[in-house]
Design an enzyme around this catalytic site. Structure first.
Site, PDB file in Angstrom:
ATOM      1  CD  GLN A  96      45.673  36.407  51.107  1.00  0.00           C
ATOM      2  OE1 GLN A  96      46.962  37.143  50.959  1.00  0.00           O
ATOM      3  NE2 GLN A  96      45.184  37.062  50.255  1.00  0.00           N
TER       4      GLN A  96
ATOM      5  CE  LYS B  83      45.062  35.929  45.407  1.00  0.00           C
ATOM      6  NZ  LYS B  83      44.386  37.158  46.814  1.00  0.00           N
TER       7      LYS B  83
ATOM      8  CG  ASP C 265      39.975  31.033  50.477  1.00  0.00           C
ATOM      9  OD1 ASP C 265      41.351  30.748  50.466  1.00  0.00           O
ATOM     10  OD2 ASP C 265      39.017  32.529  50.683  1.00  0.00           O
TER      11      ASP C 265
ATOM     12  CG  HIS D  96      37.757  36.174  48.743  1.00  0.00           C
ATOM     13  ND1 HIS D  96      37.496  36.941  47.524  1.00  0.00           N
ATOM     14  CD2 HIS D  96      38.969  37.842  48.416  1.00  0.00           C
ATOM     15  CE1 HIS D  96      37.917  37.524  46.508  1.00  0.00           C
ATOM     16  NE2 HIS D  96      38.885  37.957  46.844  1.00  0.00           N
TER      17      HIS D  96
ATOM     18  CB  CYS E 187      36.964  40.477  47.127  1.00  0.00           C
ATOM     19  SG  CYS E 187      37.459  40.819  45.658  1.00  0.00           S
TER      20      CYS E 187
HETATM   21  N1  PMP Z   1      40.279  34.052  49.409  1.00  0.00           N
HETATM   22  C1  PMP Z   1      41.480  34.703  49.209  1.00  0.00           C
HETATM   23  C2  PMP Z   1      41.146  35.314  51.075  1.00  0.00           C
HETATM   24  C3  PMP Z   1      41.208  36.232  49.045  1.00  0.00           C
HETATM   25  O1  PMP Z   1      42.857  37.015  49.396  1.00  0.00           O
HETATM   26  C4  PMP Z   1      41.803  35.616  47.336  1.00  0.00           C
HETATM   27  C5  PMP Z   1      42.029  36.834  45.721  1.00  0.00           C
HETATM   28  N2  PMP Z   1      42.486  37.671  46.985  1.00  0.00           N
HETATM   29  C6  PMP Z   1      40.930  34.797  46.268  1.00  0.00           C
HETATM   30  C7  PMP Z   1      40.075  34.045  47.458  1.00  0.00           C
HETATM   31  C8  PMP Z   1      40.771  34.809  45.757  1.00  0.00           C
HETATM   32  O2  PMP Z   1      41.559  34.165  44.880  1.00  0.00           O
HETATM   33  P1  PMP Z   1      41.763  34.264  43.355  1.00  0.00           P
HETATM   34  O3  PMP Z   1      41.178  35.900  42.307  1.00  0.00           O
HETATM   35  O4  PMP Z   1      43.291  33.950  42.667  1.00  0.00           O
HETATM   36  O5  PMP Z   1      40.317  33.260  42.976  1.00  0.00           O
END
Ligand code: PMP
Length: 406
Positions: A203, A226, A200, A123, A364
């Site tokens: 998910q 999430k 990270d 991401h 993203c």
């Molecule tokens: N990493 C991953 C794999 C994600 O899916 C997301 C959220 N789409 C993020 C990071 C970022 O999370 P946040 O916007 O809550 O900081």
């Protein structure tokens, strides 16, 4: 206890009773953000109604109730991932957590000739902070490839994990492909070479049991919204030694012991990294979310979502011209797809008219989209509160839209 009653649990989520464009909402965008159950909403509401005060500052009754509610939530959240509460920094989410590591750990340590190893499935939150570090330090980014089914290419990882790598950052579960990476195996490899690992967990936490010490990483970042919690909450676990050695990221109140114009003595971790008034009610809500998930049981949740995923994959694969991105064995319940001849946004827009919420776009993950040679995909991401009826509505919806578009 018995098996969870999934339909009763679903009834805990008020928004799932909504209608959209005159149709019952079919919410298939939980990888983007999950819906919130009553106990989470109630915990935040109750905090503001009955206990609201700032934390760690006041000696009055409400002040200590608020502090206890906040620290109690930290303990529950720490228990959820099996780490000591004083190693868990509360953040606004994964993005903040990764940036904290980038600025406090990486920036002072890296220099020209050093390498930050990432993977192609990251991401942007796990790419851009490292680019900022590279711009300032002269370090370079190297990228591990993926296999055609969307798994991490472990041979490629081995060959790129060389002596110049100082840090390896990768996702536990891919938000686009659903791939579940073998975190413990990879961290063992990295650790042997003295490479620091940043995971990270955005998910992963909502969908499977995560026991951080078993993974053997150095840092583990996650986001609250999430995992049934409110937006603007999350956590970063770090090894105690790192928390001691790292300078603070942001300065202000809460993170100090003593301040004079000659200098400041910082508070102990994790408070050292929590400058300013935190999202107290949000953290209370996140604590309630961790309790809610734990009460159902992460193994039960994983099994439920795997059953839904199996049906959805079978049903969608049977639709002519539909291509699924990410088919690695053991993947999580995320289905990225395209239908030949249809644009992702058109598909998602027409599905919305059927009440079906899927995400379309690059998720993203521009580099991953570039790898597959597509600008965007549609993504249906499931949670335990989804039903078999909803999977059937998704499949029927795609079939209908496909006929409209082709
Ligand atoms: N990493 C991953 C794999 C994600 O899916 C997301 C959220 N789409 C993020 C990071 C970022 O999370 P946040 O916007 O809550 O900081």
């Amino acid at each position: 206890a018995g098996r969870p009653d999934w339909l009763r649990l679903r009834a805990d989520f008020p928004v799932l009773t909504r209608q959209v464009h005159g149709k019952p909402l079919v919410y298939l965008d939980s990888a983007n953000t999950s819906q919130k159950p009553q106990p989470v909403i109630r915990a935040m509401d109750e905090f503001y109604r009955e206990h609201n005060a700032n934390v760690s500052r006041a000696v009055h009754a409400l002040g200590s109730e608020a502090t206890e509610a906040y620290e109690g939530a930290r303990r529950r959240l720490a228990g959820f991932v099996n780490v000591p509460p004083d190693e868990l920094v509360l953040t606004s989410g994964t993005t903040f957590g990764i940036n904290l590591v980038a600025y406090s750990w990486a920036l002072p340590r890296l220099g020209p000739g050093d390498v930050i190893l990432l993977t192609r499935m990251e991401h942007h939150a796990n790419i851009v902070p490292w680019q900022l570090v590279c711009e300032r330090t002269g370090a370079k980014i190297r990228v591990v490839d993926i296999t055609p089914d969307g798994a991490l290419d472990l041979d490629d990882l081995r060959s790129k994990l060389t002596g110049d790598v100082k840090l390896l950052a990768f996702t536990h579960v891919s938000n686009v492909l659903g791939t579940v990476n073998p975190v413990a195996d990879i961290c063992r490899m990295a650790r042997k070479l003295g490479v620091v690992t940043v995971i990270d967990g955005s998910q992963a936490l909502p969908h499977r049991s995560v026991d951080i010490p078993v993974l053997g990483c150095d840092f583990y970042a996650f986001t609250g919204h999430k995992m049934l919690g409110p937006t603007g909450t999350g956590g970063l676990w770090a090894r105690r030694q790192h928390l001691r050695e790292m300078p603070p990221f942001l300065g202000g109140g809460e993170m100090i012991k003593e301040v004079s114009f000659e200098g400041t003595v910082y508070n102990e971790p994790p408070h050292k990294f929590e400058a300013g008034t935190p999202n107290i009610a949000g953290v209370v809500g996140l604590g309630a979310a961790a309790d809610y998930l734990a009460e159902i049981g992460m193994a039960e949740i994983e099994a439920r979502e795997q059953a839904l995923l199996a049906v959805a994959t079978e049903r969608l694969s049977a639709i002519p011209g539909l291509r699924i991105f990410g088919t690695a064995p053991g993947k999580a319940a995320v289905i990225s797809f395209l239908v030949e001849g249809a644009h992702a946004h058109d598909l998602a827009t027409l599905l919305d008219l059927e009440g079906i919420a899927v995400r379309s776009g690059h998720h993203c993950a521009h580099p991953l989209m570039a790898h597959f040679g597509v600008p965007a995909t549609c993504r249906a991401s499931l949670a335990f509160y989804n039903t078999h009826v909803e999977i059937e509505k998704l499949a029927a919806g795609i079939e209908k839209v496909r006929k409209l578009l082709l």
